[in-house]
Scaffold this motif. Structure first.
Motif, PDB file in Angstrom:
ATOM      1  N   ALA A 108      21.224  16.355  22.069  1.00  0.00           N
ATOM      2  CA  ALA A 108      22.067  17.576  21.452  1.00  0.00           C
ATOM      3  C   ALA A 108      22.905  17.909  22.878  1.00  0.00           C
ATOM      4  N   VAL A 109      22.381  17.862  24.044  1.00  0.00           N
ATOM      5  CA  VAL A 109      22.917  18.384  25.253  1.00  0.00           C
ATOM      6  C   VAL A 109      24.173  17.452  25.572  1.00  0.00           C
ATOM      7  N   MET A 110      23.782  16.122  25.435  1.00  0.00           N
ATOM      8  CA  MET A 110      24.915  15.031  25.742  1.00  0.00           C
ATOM      9  C   MET A 110      26.149  15.681  24.466  1.00  0.00           C
ATOM     10  N   LYS A 111      25.889  15.831  23.205  1.00  0.00           N
ATOM     11  CA  LYS A 111      26.904  15.981  22.347  1.00  0.00           C
ATOM     12  C   LYS A 111      27.700  17.113  22.714  1.00  0.00           C
ATOM     13  N   GLU A 112      27.001  18.326  22.918  1.00  0.00           N
ATOM     14  CA  GLU A 112      27.532  19.697  23.585  1.00  0.00           C
ATOM     15  C   GLU A 112      28.646  19.338  24.772  1.00  0.00           C
ATOM     16  N   GLY A 113      28.218  18.302  25.615  1.00  0.00           N
ATOM     17  CA  GLY A 113      29.070  18.237  26.883  1.00  0.00           C
ATOM     18  C   GLY A 113      29.971  16.981  26.516  1.00  0.00           C
ATOM     19  N   GLY A 114      30.131  16.751  25.156  1.00  0.00           N
ATOM     20  CA  GLY A 114      31.300  15.675  25.101  1.00  0.00           C
ATOM     21  C   GLY A 114      30.576  14.256  25.605  1.00  0.00           C
ATOM     22  N   LEU A 115      29.517  13.970  25.786  1.00  0.00           N
ATOM     23  CA  LEU A 115      29.173  12.766  26.332  1.00  0.00           C
ATOM     24  C   LEU A 115      28.634  11.915  24.789  1.00  0.00           C
ATOM     25  N   ILE A 116      28.818  10.510  25.039  1.00  0.00           N
ATOM     26  CA  ILE A 116      28.578   9.605  23.864  1.00  0.00           C
ATOM     27  C   ILE A 116      27.819   8.570  24.033  1.00  0.00           C
ATOM     28  N   PRO A 117      26.491   8.401  23.887  1.00  0.00           N
ATOM     29  CA  PRO A 117      25.725   7.197  24.319  1.00  0.00           C
ATOM     30  C   PRO A 117      26.267   5.729  23.504  1.00  0.00           C
ATOM     31  N   VAL A 118      26.554   4.940  24.338  1.00  0.00           N
ATOM     32  CA  VAL A 118      27.264   3.560  23.768  1.00  0.00           C
ATOM     33  C   VAL A 118      26.527   2.434  23.748  1.00  0.00           C
ATOM     34  N   LYS A 119      25.384   2.154  24.611  1.00  0.00           N
ATOM     35  CA  LYS A 119      24.565   1.197  24.507  1.00  0.00           C
ATOM     36  C   LYS A 119      23.509   1.238  25.706  1.00  0.00           C
ATOM     37  N   GLY A 120      22.586   0.467  25.278  1.00  0.00           N
ATOM     38  CA  GLY A 120      21.331   0.215  26.234  1.00  0.00           C
ATOM     39  C   GLY A 120      21.257  -1.130  26.862  1.00  0.00           C
ATOM     40  N   LEU A 121      20.961  -1.292  27.875  1.00  0.00           N
ATOM     41  CA  LEU A 121      20.635  -2.790  28.448  1.00  0.00           C
ATOM     42  C   LEU A 121      19.645  -2.810  29.211  1.00  0.00           C
ATOM     43  N   ILE A 122      18.622  -3.904  28.695  1.00  0.00           N
ATOM     44  CA  ILE A 122      17.428  -4.185  29.583  1.00  0.00           C
ATOM     45  C   ILE A 122      17.869  -5.108  30.923  1.00  0.00           C
ATOM     46  N   TYR A 123      17.923  -4.722  32.158  1.00  0.00           N
ATOM     47  CA  TYR A 123      18.283  -5.669  33.031  1.00  0.00           C
ATOM     48  C   TYR A 123      17.253  -6.099  34.171  1.00  0.00           C
ATOM     49  N   GLU A 124      16.108  -5.660  33.927  1.00  0.00           N
ATOM     50  CA  GLU A 124      14.958  -6.085  34.808  1.00  0.00           C
ATOM     51  C   GLU A 124      13.563  -5.948  34.098  1.00  0.00           C
ATOM     52  N   VAL A 125      12.583  -7.048  34.435  1.00  0.00           N
ATOM     53  CA  VAL A 125      11.182  -6.807  34.266  1.00  0.00           C
ATOM     54  C   VAL A 125      10.423  -7.174  35.423  1.00  0.00           C
ATOM     55  N   LYS A 126       9.766  -6.425  35.702  1.00  0.00           N
ATOM     56  CA  LYS A 126       9.115  -6.623  37.123  1.00  0.00           C
ATOM     57  C   LYS A 126       7.453  -5.982  36.981  1.00  0.00           C
ATOM     58  N   ASP A 127       6.724  -6.752  37.129  1.00  0.00           N
ATOM     59  CA  ASP A 127       5.156  -6.460  37.012  1.00  0.00           C
ATOM     60  C   ASP A 127       4.896  -5.646  35.599  1.00  0.00           C
TER      61      ASP A 127
END
Length: 193
Positions: free
Chosen positions: A67-86
């Motif tokens: 809701a905060v992102m929408k109000e601020g005009g921000l749009i989530p476009v993707k997620g990326l798993i970049y690391e796995v450690k322990d």
């Protein structure tokens, strides 16, 4: 690095300890490789709500963030798993600004998944992580898998070692002991001045 799109496939029944769940992610449109993340009860609840498209009577944290992102005009476009450690999966959340530019923020993988399920944006993982950490089928009927030891956190490894000793499975206990020593050695080396 090559990014592979993934989706939430399933979430297990309760594991030991009773506050842990196994979340299974699966590759889309390819070899159908799978990743397993061990997650807590609250993270499992947030993901389950996203899977069910459930809207709570009052906004939960992920709903508030969207809701905060929408109000601020921000749009989530993707997620990326970049690391796995322990046993800890690390992800980026990519967000688009009103001017069309994108930025990334470091985030817990379970948070990115919860947001993706609610907002319907894609999830990715680097191919080398998927290949290294994927579930391996160890039974002919496909019902039993093994996970990479990297998927398990240090406390869980210690509990599993104690359980192996109690069951007199000394080969497994020694493998777990060696992994524990390796990780504790790395921690000591990184904490020294």
């Amino acid at each position: 690095m090559n990014e592979i799109e993934i989706k939430v496939l399933d979430m297990s029944a309760v594991l030991r300890p009773s506050e842990a769940f196994a979340l299974v992610l699966e590759e889309l449109g390819g070899h159908f490789r799978k990743l397993a993340l061990i997650i807590g009860k609250q993270e499992a609840q947030a993901i389950k709500m996203g899977l069910m498209s459930y809207t709570p009577p009052r906004p939960f944290t992920h709903d508030l963030m969207l809701a905060v992102m929408k109000e601020g005009g921000l749009i989530p476009v993707k997620g990326l798993i970049y690391e796995v450690k322990d046993g800890i999966y690390s992800s980026y959340l990519y967000v688009q600004r009103t001017d069309g530019t994108e930025f990334q923020v470091d985030a817990r993988t379970t948070d990115v998944i919860s947001l993706a399920l609610r907002k319907k944006f894609p999830l990715y993982v680097y191919e080398d992580i998927l290949e290294r950490e994927q579930l391996r089928n160890i039974s002919p009927d496909g019902s039993t898998y093994t996970v990479s030891v990297n998927t398990i956190d240090l406390d869980s490894l210690k509990k599993a070692m104690a359980e192996a000793v109690e069951q007199e499975d000394y080969e497994r206990a020694s493998q777990l002991r060696d992994e524990i020593r390796k990780r504790e050695g790395k921690e000591k080396n990184t904490n020294q001045p």
